[in-house]
Design a protein around this motif. Structure first.
Motif, PDB file in Angstrom:
ATOM      1  N   ASP A 126      45.825  51.517 -13.652  1.00 25.86           N
ATOM      2  CA  ASP A 126      46.994  50.674 -13.395  1.00 25.86           C
ATOM      3  C   ASP A 126      46.492  49.369 -12.774  1.00 25.86           C
ATOM      4  O   ASP A 126      45.554  49.385 -11.975  1.00 25.86           O
ATOM      5  CB  ASP A 126      47.932  51.416 -12.435  1.00 25.86           C
ATOM      6  N   ASP A 128      47.984  47.382 -10.585  1.00 27.91           N
ATOM      7  CA  ASP A 128      48.347  47.206  -9.177  1.00 27.91           C
ATOM      8  C   ASP A 128      47.788  48.278  -8.243  1.00 27.91           C
ATOM      9  O   ASP A 128      47.997  48.210  -7.035  1.00 27.91           O
ATOM     10  CB  ASP A 128      49.878  47.177  -9.036  1.00 27.91           C
ATOM     11  N   PRO A 155      50.741  52.368 -16.224  1.00 25.75           N
ATOM     12  CA  PRO A 155      51.466  51.709 -15.128  1.00 25.75           C
ATOM     13  C   PRO A 155      52.353  52.721 -14.402  1.00 25.75           C
ATOM     14  O   PRO A 155      53.315  53.239 -14.979  1.00 25.75           O
ATOM     15  CB  PRO A 155      52.293  50.639 -15.847  1.00 25.75           C
ATOM     16  N   ARG A 156      52.037  53.003 -13.162  1.00 24.25           N
ATOM     17  CA  ARG A 156      52.721  54.069 -12.433  1.00 24.25           C
ATOM     18  C   ARG A 156      54.207  53.794 -12.222  1.00 24.25           C
ATOM     19  O   ARG A 156      55.002  54.720 -12.076  1.00 24.25           O
ATOM     20  CB  ARG A 156      52.043  54.287 -11.078  1.00 24.25           C
ATOM     21  N   ALA A 157      54.583  52.524 -12.202  1.00 26.63           N
ATOM     22  CA  ALA A 157      55.986  52.174 -11.960  1.00 26.63           C
ATOM     23  C   ALA A 157      56.866  52.405 -13.185  1.00 26.63           C
ATOM     24  O   ALA A 157      58.090  52.301 -13.094  1.00 26.63           O
ATOM     25  CB  ALA A 157      56.092  50.719 -11.507  1.00 26.63           C
ATOM     26  N   GLY A 158      56.249  52.713 -14.323  1.00 28.42           N
ATOM     27  CA  GLY A 158      57.026  53.068 -15.503  1.00 28.42           C
ATOM     28  C   GLY A 158      57.201  51.940 -16.503  1.00 28.42           C
ATOM     29  O   GLY A 158      56.775  50.801 -16.287  1.00 28.42           O
ATOM     30  N   ASN A 160      58.624  48.976 -18.692  1.00 28.98           N
ATOM     31  CA  ASN A 160      59.392  47.754 -18.410  1.00 28.98           C
ATOM     32  C   ASN A 160      59.362  47.323 -16.946  1.00 28.98           C
ATOM     33  O   ASN A 160      60.124  46.443 -16.535  1.00 28.98           O
ATOM     34  CB  ASN A 160      60.850  47.910 -18.879  1.00 28.98           C
ATOM     35  N   SER A 161      58.495  47.933 -16.155  1.00 28.98           N
ATOM     36  CA  SER A 161      58.302  47.507 -14.768  1.00 28.98           C
ATOM     37  C   SER A 161      57.370  46.295 -14.754  1.00 28.98           C
ATOM     38  O   SER A 161      56.718  45.981 -15.760  1.00 28.98           O
ATOM     39  CB  SER A 161      57.669  48.640 -13.966  1.00 28.98           C
ATOM     40  N   PRO A 162      57.279  45.580 -13.627  1.00 27.62           N
ATOM     41  CA  PRO A 162      56.308  44.481 -13.536  1.00 27.62           C
ATOM     42  C   PRO A 162      54.883  44.942 -13.839  1.00 27.62           C
ATOM     43  O   PRO A 162      54.119  44.227 -14.496  1.00 27.62           O
ATOM     44  CB  PRO A 162      56.457  44.016 -12.088  1.00 27.62           C
ATOM     45  N   ALA A 163      54.528  46.149 -13.380  1.00 31.98           N
ATOM     46  CA  ALA A 163      53.184  46.677 -13.643  1.00 31.98           C
ATOM     47  C   ALA A 163      52.977  46.907 -15.135  1.00 31.98           C
ATOM     48  O   ALA A 163      51.883  46.670 -15.675  1.00 31.98           O
ATOM     49  CB  ALA A 163      52.975  47.978 -12.874  1.00 31.98           C
ATOM     50  N   TYR A 164      54.024  47.377 -15.811  1.00 33.72           N
ATOM     51  CA  TYR A 164      53.956  47.587 -17.262  1.00 33.72           C
ATOM     52  C   TYR A 164      53.719  46.259 -17.979  1.00 33.72           C
ATOM     53  O   TYR A 164      52.864  46.163 -18.876  1.00 33.72           O
ATOM     54  CB  TYR A 164      55.256  48.233 -17.742  1.00 33.72           C
ATOM     55  N   LYS A 165      54.459  45.227 -17.585  1.00 34.04           N
ATOM     56  CA  LYS A 165      54.326  43.923 -18.236  1.00 34.04           C
ATOM     57  C   LYS A 165      52.934  43.333 -18.014  1.00 34.04           C
ATOM     58  O   LYS A 165      52.368  42.692 -18.902  1.00 34.04           O
ATOM     59  CB  LYS A 165      55.411  42.980 -17.721  1.00 34.04           C
TER      60      LYS A 165
END
Length: 246
Positions: A126, A128, A155-158, A160-165
């Motif tokens: 990930d 972040d 991306p742990r936040a799932g 479409n999360s900021p981490a995913y983007k």
């Protein structure tokens, strides 16, 4: 249980059912019974277990046990009390290894040694995650030890999360490995979108038991949660080779 198994469709598509040491009539009857419980999914293997009359059913890295008459389905660890080993975890490790083999290098971000590759590890990572960054800082150490690192994107936040983007932007860059370096070491990310394997990587991670990042999968299917320094990882992998060669 059904929800977790449904995500396995693509990974299991490359595996037929292996019915090792199981009478064909029993195997066929159990497959029919399982088809009513889990429609649309075919077990990757049906094997005899260490307990007479109980069969080991594998759906990739998910292991279940079913009675010969198909009346009882069990989930949990079967422990060999003499060796103190979990036979269930050994079976899951084998299934995990097969799933990882189905993931092509071209669907990951790979950092390869300049010389001979002695070992390959697959890491769910990930952008972040602090320990993912710490591990990435040691990439040269891994590669110098002959360890190739394949990154799968988690991306742990799932979705479409900021981490995913962020992680999609890395994948969509002209040079994903260089973009990963910039993202993890410099915090620099150029926003981009394209077709990507992130959702599939997340589904595979869920199936094989990833609960956080970094999560390291060895070639034999062993799952190691968390960060491991390059020297420790090299020592562990070299010791595994020595043990298996005896």
């Amino acid at each position: 249980m059904k929800k977790r198994l449904l995500i396995l469709g693509l990974a299991l598509a490359v595996m037929g059912t292996v019915s090792a040491d199981v009478d064909n009539k029993i195997s066929t009857a159990l497959e029919k019974k399982l088809a009513t419980l889990i429609p649309g999914q075919t077990p990757s293997s049906i094997k005899t277990s260490a307990i007479d009359g109980l069969y080991e059913i594998a759906y990739g890295a998910q292991i279940f046990y079913i009675s010969e008459d198909g009346k009882y389905l069990l989930q949990g660890d079967m422990i060999d009390l003499e060796s103190r080993k979990s036979l269930t975890q050994e079976a899951a490790k084998s299934g995990r290894s097969e799933i990882m083999k189905s993931v092509k290098d071209s669907d990951t971000i790979v950092y390869s040694p300049k010389g001979k590759t002695k070992h390959t590890i697959t890491v769910f990572t990930d952008i972040d995650c602090p320990y993912c960054r710490k591990m990435h800082e040691e990439m040269k150490g891994y590669n110098d030890a002959g360890i190739a690192v394949r990154y799968m994107l988690y991306p742990r936040a799932g979705l479409n999360s900021p981490a995913y983007k962020k992680i999609v932007s890395v994948w969509c860059a002209k040079d994903p490995a260089a973009a990963m370096d910039d993202a993890k070491l410099k915090g620099k990310i150029d926003s981009k979108t394209c077709e990507n394997p992130v959702q599939r990587h997340m589904e595979i991670g869920e199936e094989i038991g990833v609960t956080g990042t970094p999560a390291i999968v060895l070639e034999d299917g062993s799952l190691i949660p968390g960060y491991r320094p390059a020297k420790d990882m090299a020592r562990m992998l070299n010791n595994k080779v020595k043990v298996s060669s005896k």
